[in-house]
Design a protein around this motif. Structure first.
Motif, PDB file in Angstrom:
ATOM      1  N   GLY A 157      20.797  47.350  48.745  1.00  9.69           N
ATOM      2  CA  GLY A 157      21.283  47.803  50.037  1.00  9.69           C
ATOM      3  C   GLY A 157      21.945  46.727  50.855  1.00  9.69           C
ATOM      4  N   ILE A 158      22.107  45.519  50.308  1.00  6.72           N
ATOM      5  CA  ILE A 158      22.651  44.418  51.096  1.00  6.72           C
ATOM      6  C   ILE A 158      24.063  44.053  50.664  1.00  6.72           C
ATOM      7  N   GLY A 159      24.731  44.921  49.923  1.00  7.42           N
ATOM      8  CA  GLY A 159      26.158  44.756  49.714  1.00  7.42           C
ATOM      9  C   GLY A 159      26.596  44.134  48.417  1.00  7.42           C
ATOM     10  N   CYS A 160      25.711  43.949  47.446  1.00  7.36           N
ATOM     11  CA  CYS A 160      26.159  43.439  46.152  1.00  7.36           C
ATOM     12  C   CYS A 160      26.846  44.557  45.378  1.00  7.36           C
ATOM     13  N   SER A 161      27.262  44.267  44.192  1.00  7.36           N
ATOM     14  CA  SER A 161      27.799  45.220  43.226  1.00  7.36           C
ATOM     15  C   SER A 161      29.173  45.751  43.573  1.00  7.36           C
ATOM     16  N   ASN A 162      30.006  44.926  44.208  1.00  6.81           N
ATOM     17  CA  ASN A 162      31.371  45.331  44.524  1.00  6.81           C
ATOM     18  C   ASN A 162      32.320  44.977  43.386  1.00  6.81           C
ATOM     19  N   GLY A 163      33.455  45.696  43.330  1.00  9.78           N
ATOM     20  CA  GLY A 163      34.511  45.378  42.377  1.00  9.78           C
ATOM     21  C   GLY A 163      35.824  45.272  43.113  1.00  9.78           C
ATOM     22  N   SER A 164      36.481  44.122  43.037  1.00  9.89           N
ATOM     23  CA  SER A 164      37.723  43.936  43.797  1.00  9.89           C
ATOM     24  C   SER A 164      38.756  43.182  42.984  1.00  9.89           C
ATOM     25  N   ASN A 165      40.014  43.317  43.415  1.00 14.60           N
ATOM     26  CA  ASN A 165      41.146  42.662  42.758  1.00 14.60           C
ATOM     27  C   ASN A 165      41.191  43.006  41.276  1.00 14.60           C
ATOM     28  N   ILE A 166      41.209  44.303  41.010  1.00 13.73           N
ATOM     29  CA  ILE A 166      41.278  44.808  39.643  1.00 13.73           C
ATOM     30  C   ILE A 166      42.694  45.300  39.390  1.00 13.73           C
ATOM     31  N   THR A 167      43.357  44.742  38.389  1.00 12.13           N
ATOM     32  CA  THR A 167      44.757  45.038  38.111  1.00 12.13           C
ATOM     33  C   THR A 167      44.920  45.559  36.689  1.00 12.13           C
TER      34      THR A 167
END
Length: 257
Positions: A157-167
């Motif tokens: 619940g503290i904001g881990c597990s993101n996925g970004s800058n995927i091309t």
């Protein structure tokens, strides 16, 4: 023949390690090791030829990226195959307990299966997956429970597990989120951002189904979440498809159908 011998590739700062594997069959279950692990400050280019299957023990990715530079996986013949299986909490290709960055797949037939709580291609348990590029080949990425197919692992619940800058700029890509995870983007409670799909890419993104606590994952976007008030489905985001050719295609299906 299958072996439990493992491969460690170390690239020192300012160097690139170029390694070819061919017809490799590694199962390092119960050894405490990753089947293939990269180390050092430099870059690693992994060329796959023939048919290769690598399976790691718990707390390790199938192909575990621990080098500080980039990891590029491809096939010079375009015929090579790689199936990478992470152990519990380990990505198929990527990390297991730290954020992972700078992974590129340029060709070949690559299947990345995340272990429980880990992305197929990207972050492991409680970890983000960032700066992931696919420019060719045929890529299938399957997230473990709570994790994205491509992107973040299972979060909190503290904001881990993101996925970004995927091309994604070429090839055929199928990304399936594990239970609650997005197809491309975040794992449970995680988000997806800065996702670009261009040129003649053929992309199929499938979110993971929900459960009794958390909602389903988005096809492209956020993983599902849950609060005292009930479950929340992951939010879809619009990838940048301004550079997608008319021969390209994006198909999306959330975990809720």
């Amino acid at each position: 023949k299958q072996t439990d011998n493992t491969i460690t590739i170390k690239a020192d700062a300012g160097t690139t390690a170029n390694v070819t594997i061919k017809d490799t069959n590694i199962d390092s279950t119960n050894t405490g090791n990753a089947a293939i692990k990269t180390e050092g400050e430099g870059d690693v280019n992994l060329n796959v030829e023939g048919k290769n299957t690598v399976t790691s023990d718990d707390n390790h990715a199938g192909v575990e990226k621990s080098n500080k530079g980039s990891l590029t996986i491809g096939s010079e013949s375009e015929e090579g195959k790689l199936t990478a299986n992470g152990g519990v909490r380990g990505a198929g290709i990527g990390g297991y307990d730290d954020d992972v960055n700078d992974i590129t797949i340029t060709g070949g037939k690559v299947t990345a299966n995340g272990g429980g709580g880990a992305a197929g291609l990207g972050g492991g348990y409680y970890s983000n997956g960032n700066d992931i590029t696919i420019s060719g080949g045929e890529v299938t990425a399957n997230g473990g429970t709570g994790a994205a197919g491509i992107g973040g692992g299972s979060g909190s619940g503290i904001g881990c597990s993101n996925g970004s800058n995927i091309t994604i700029s070429g090839g055929k890509v199928t990304a399936t989120g594990g239970e609650v995870g997005a197809g491309i983007g975040g794992g449970i409670n995680g988000s997806g951002s800065n996702i670009t799909i261009s040129k003649d890419s053929q992309v199929e993104a499938i979110g993971g189904v929900g459960n009794d606590i958390s909602g389903c994952g988005a096809a492209i976007g956020s993983g599902g979440s849950g609060t005292w008030a009930g479950s929340i489905n992951g939010s879809e985001i619009e990838p940048d498809t301004s550079g997608l050719y008319t021969t390209g295609k994006v198909e999306r299906k959330s975990g809720g159908g």
